[in-house]
Design an enzyme around this catalytic site. Structure first.
Site, short mmCIF file in Angstrom:
data_model
loop_
_atom_site.label_atom_id
_atom_site.label_comp_id
_atom_site.label_asym_id
_atom_site.label_seq_id
_atom_site.Cartn_x
_atom_site.Cartn_y
_atom_site.Cartn_z
N HIS A 18 -0.93 1.03 -9.07
CA HIS A 18 -2.23 1.88 -9.77
C HIS A 18 -1.76 2.82 -10.97
O HIS A 18 -0.76 2.89 -11.15
CB HIS A 18 -2.98 2.66 -8.59
CG HIS A 18 -2.11 3.60 -7.77
ND1 HIS A 18 -1.37 4.66 -8.35
CD2 HIS A 18 -1.64 3.58 -6.64
CE1 HIS A 18 -1.08 5.32 -7.84
NE2 HIS A 18 -0.99 5.09 -6.49
N HIS A 21 1.06 5.25 -10.96
CA HIS A 21 2.33 4.49 -10.96
C HIS A 21 2.67 4.45 -12.51
O HIS A 21 3.77 4.53 -13.02
CB HIS A 21 2.63 3.36 -10.15
CG HIS A 21 2.31 3.19 -8.95
ND1 HIS A 21 1.33 2.40 -8.19
CD2 HIS A 21 3.09 4.08 -7.81
CE1 HIS A 21 1.38 2.81 -6.84
NE2 HIS A 21 2.25 3.74 -6.63
N CYS A 128 5.81 9.62 10.09
CA CYS A 128 4.41 8.90 9.28
C CYS A 128 5.30 7.79 8.48
O CYS A 128 6.15 7.96 7.48
CB CYS A 128 4.00 10.02 8.37
SG CYS A 128 2.75 9.13 7.25
N CYS A 131 4.59 7.84 4.55
CA CYS A 131 5.30 8.55 3.90
C CYS A 131 6.74 8.05 4.08
O CYS A 131 7.65 8.90 3.28
CB CYS A 131 5.33 10.23 4.33
SG CYS A 131 3.66 10.87 4.09
N CYS A 145 -1.51 13.06 9.38
CA CYS A 145 -0.74 13.23 8.15
C CYS A 145 -1.84 13.38 7.07
O CYS A 145 -2.70 12.54 7.06
CB CYS A 145 0.04 11.97 7.77
SG CYS A 145 0.72 11.97 5.89
N HIS A 148 -1.98 10.42 4.47
CA HIS A 148 -2.36 8.93 4.89
C HIS A 148 -3.51 9.00 5.88
O HIS A 148 -3.89 8.05 6.19
CB HIS A 148 -1.22 8.54 5.26
CG HIS A 148 -0.08 8.04 4.10
ND1 HIS A 148 0.95 8.88 4.04
CD2 HIS A 148 -0.01 7.01 3.22
CE1 HIS A 148 1.88 8.50 2.83
NE2 HIS A 148 1.16 7.50 2.38
N LYS A 297 -6.64 12.36 -5.39
CA LYS A 297 -5.51 11.73 -5.91
C LYS A 297 -5.79 10.33 -5.68
O LYS A 297 -6.35 9.58 -4.97
CB LYS A 297 -4.46 11.93 -4.76
CG LYS A 297 -3.06 11.22 -5.17
CD LYS A 297 -2.15 11.54 -4.17
CE LYS A 297 -0.78 10.54 -4.28
NZ LYS A 297 0.04 10.52 -3.17
N LYS A 300 -4.13 4.17 -2.60
CA LYS A 300 -4.67 3.04 -2.02
C LYS A 300 -5.03 3.37 -0.77
O LYS A 300 -6.28 3.06 -0.15
CB LYS A 300 -3.68 1.99 -1.80
CG LYS A 300 -4.31 0.77 -1.49
CD LYS A 300 -3.16 -0.39 -1.03
CE LYS A 300 -3.87 -1.50 -0.42
NZ LYS A 300 -2.85 -2.53 -0.22
#
Ligand code: MSP
Length: 510
Positions: A18, A21, A128, A131, A145, A148, A297, A300
């Site tokens: 995305h 990155h 997690c 992570c 978390c 996520h 942020k 995904k």
């Protein structure tokens, strides 16, 4: 100049590429291209992190071997740099044999350093998977978390541990001696306070997993994904060029780029692991912020992925690169919008830069029959504008000021546009008495645009070439070309087609 080795984090192969990155990848490429223009020996590394537990899980769901699954999904990651106009010197996969072998050797080096830095223990904690990290109760929000939005798993297993706690003093001394080890300074402070708060040993292996790099002295365990992944920055140098070990050439002259989410791993764990294995610590780490979209942020797990390749399809790689560098001050968190790509494309690339080229080439064609006039003898306003430009940009980019260096270039773009208005060549052209003055104005515009194009080459590689060609100039990108008076005599200059033609983009998903 010492060699310049720049890295992006290696991205989880099982996630979807995305814009976040793309952001780090583009930044690394700008730094690398710029240093190359200055004649520096440069190496750019990016790649993928394959040993996340999720890869094995999803592969199993799809009835595939993890390696087979990774081989399929890696293609999207290879495409990412290519589509962004990024040419890494090596694309690493952590499933490469060369990497696996090196990780095993690296862990052996730590274990045999005579300080008992690797020992066996039992880990019980909350893990997690998103992570790939253990979480403390305090880090959770409503038991989940926050990154996520899932409950971590309770894990209890016998693992190999790395004695991070033994490196606290050495790390503090490192931060105190080298104020530019981690940039920006507020990130160095963040890392330093984490270290000063006391370091816990961490587990470097996982039990009962088959997808990963076996611990050489205990093959029933595989390396914890971070203990494996961080080592990529070194391992790549050992096999990127078959038969050649690039470590002596590029290490420790490395600049790691990363976002704040993985600061601890890079700024605390990694230098300690290197010290333990007997390597020098990196030259520098730059921690940038998140590229935010609509105040969230982009990721995904939050469901608002923007496919960077989709933006590239519509606007081209250079426009996306430009937006990445320009919309959020590099190092800070910031909000950008997909509409911003369009707006900057039209206003800054299309109007400020594109129109300047169209006008300049049209005037040279019309008033001088396509011939670039001779360089004037005396200095000029444009000469003054270009004088400090090269050094200013180099200083900024040495300090990872991706946004500031581009703004500095844009000051000159705006200055050249003002110069056209102020000197009004179309008025000068009406009277032969002004021929000499018109020559000077046209030369200055061609030379100014040429210098700007060279300065922009790290950001907008395709555009740079188009500008130079349109001005009848050779594509010479050496950094000393960012100076006044380097335009070559040229003829046959024709009105250039728009650099950034209007595009219709009705269908971008947000
Ligand atoms: N695999 C680990 C990194 C191992 S490095 C030895 C990992 N991978 S990741 O796919 O999650 O990518 C993390 C990196 O992607 C971030 O540090 C950052 O460089 C980039 N970004 C991901 N999302 C981002 C934003 N929204 N904004 C800016 N950069 C982001 O963590």
């Amino acid at each position: 100049m010492d060699p310049y080795y720049v890295t992006t984090p290696i991205y989880y192969v099982n996630s979807t590429p995305h814009i976040g990155h793309a952001y780090t990848t583009v930044a690394a490429d700008v730094f690398a291209r710029h240093q190359r223009q200055r004649g520096r020996d440069t190496f750019l590394l990016t790649g993928v992190d394959e040993h996340a537990s999720k890869v094995a899980r999803v592969a199993e769901e799809q009835g595939l071997a993890p390696q087979e699954y990774a081989d399929r999904i890696v293609e999207a990651w290879r495409a990412l740099p290519a589509r962004l106009g990024v040419a890494p010197d090596f694309f690493i996969r952590t499933s490469d044999e060369g990497h696996k072998r090196f990780v095993q050797e690296f862990l052996e080096k730590i274990r045999s350093n005579g300080r008992d830095d690797i020992y066996q223990g039992v880990y019980a904690g909350l893990y997690c998977v998103g992570c790939e990290a253990f979480k403390t109760e305090a880090e959770l929000v409503d038991g989940k978390c926050p990154e996520h939005d899932v409950e971590p798993e309770r894990i209890e297993e016998r693992n190999w541990f790395f004695r991070l706690s033994a490196y606290q003093e050495q790390l503090l001394a490192l931060y105190d001696e080298r104020p530019d080890f981690v940039l920006p300074a507020f990130r160095a402070n963040e890392a330093r306070s984490f270290i000063a708060g006391g370091l816990q040993d961490f587990s470097i292996s996982r039990e009962g997993l088959s997808w990963g790099i076996p611990i050489p002295w205990d093959p029933a365990q595989v390396a914890y994904v971070w203990a494996d992944a961080l080592v990529n920055y070194l391992s790549a140098l050992t096999y990127a060029r078959p038969g050649e070990d690039l470590i002596p050439r590029y290490w420790p002259g490395v600049r790691h780029l990363l976002a704040k989410d993985i600061l601890r791993f890079h700024c605390v764990y990694w230098p300690a692991m290197l010290l333990a294995a007997g390597y020098d610590v990196p030259r520098q780490l730059f921690v940038h912020g998140y590229l935010l979209l609509d105040d969230r942020k982009i990721s995904k797990s939050r469901g608002n992925v923007v496919d960077p390749l989709e933006l590239v399809d519509v606007y081209g790689a250079d426009a996306v690169r430009f937006w990445c560098a320009r919309s959020v001050s590099f190092g800070q968190d910031g909000t950008a919008s997909v509409d911003g790509v369009k707006e900057r494309y039209e206003r800054e690339l299309g109007n400020d830069l594109g129109n300047l080229l169209s006008r300049t080439t049209a005037m040279v064609a019309r008033y001088r029959d396509g011939a670039v006039p001779q360089a004037p003898d005396a200095g000029s306003e444009v000469g003054a504008m270009l004088g400090p430009l090269g050094a200013d940009i180099a200083d900024r980019l040495d300090a990872f000021d991706l946004t500031g260096a581009l703004e500095r270039i844009w000051e000159v773009v705006r200055g050249l546009n003002r110069h056209v208005e102020a000197t009004a060549p179309w008025q000068l052209a009406k009277d032969d008495a002004h021929a000499e003055e018109l020559d000077r104005v046209l030369y200055d515009l061609v030379d100014g645009l040429r210098a700007v194009a060279v300065a922009l080459a790290a950001y907008l590689p395709e555009t740079t070439e188009r500008i130079l060609v349109a001005l009848g100039q050779p594509v010479v990108l050496d950094w000393d070309e960012v100076a006044y008076g380097r335009a070559r005599p040229a003829s046959g200059v024709e009105p250039a087609p728009p650099l950034f033609p209007r595009v219709d983009e009705p269908t971008l998903a947000a």
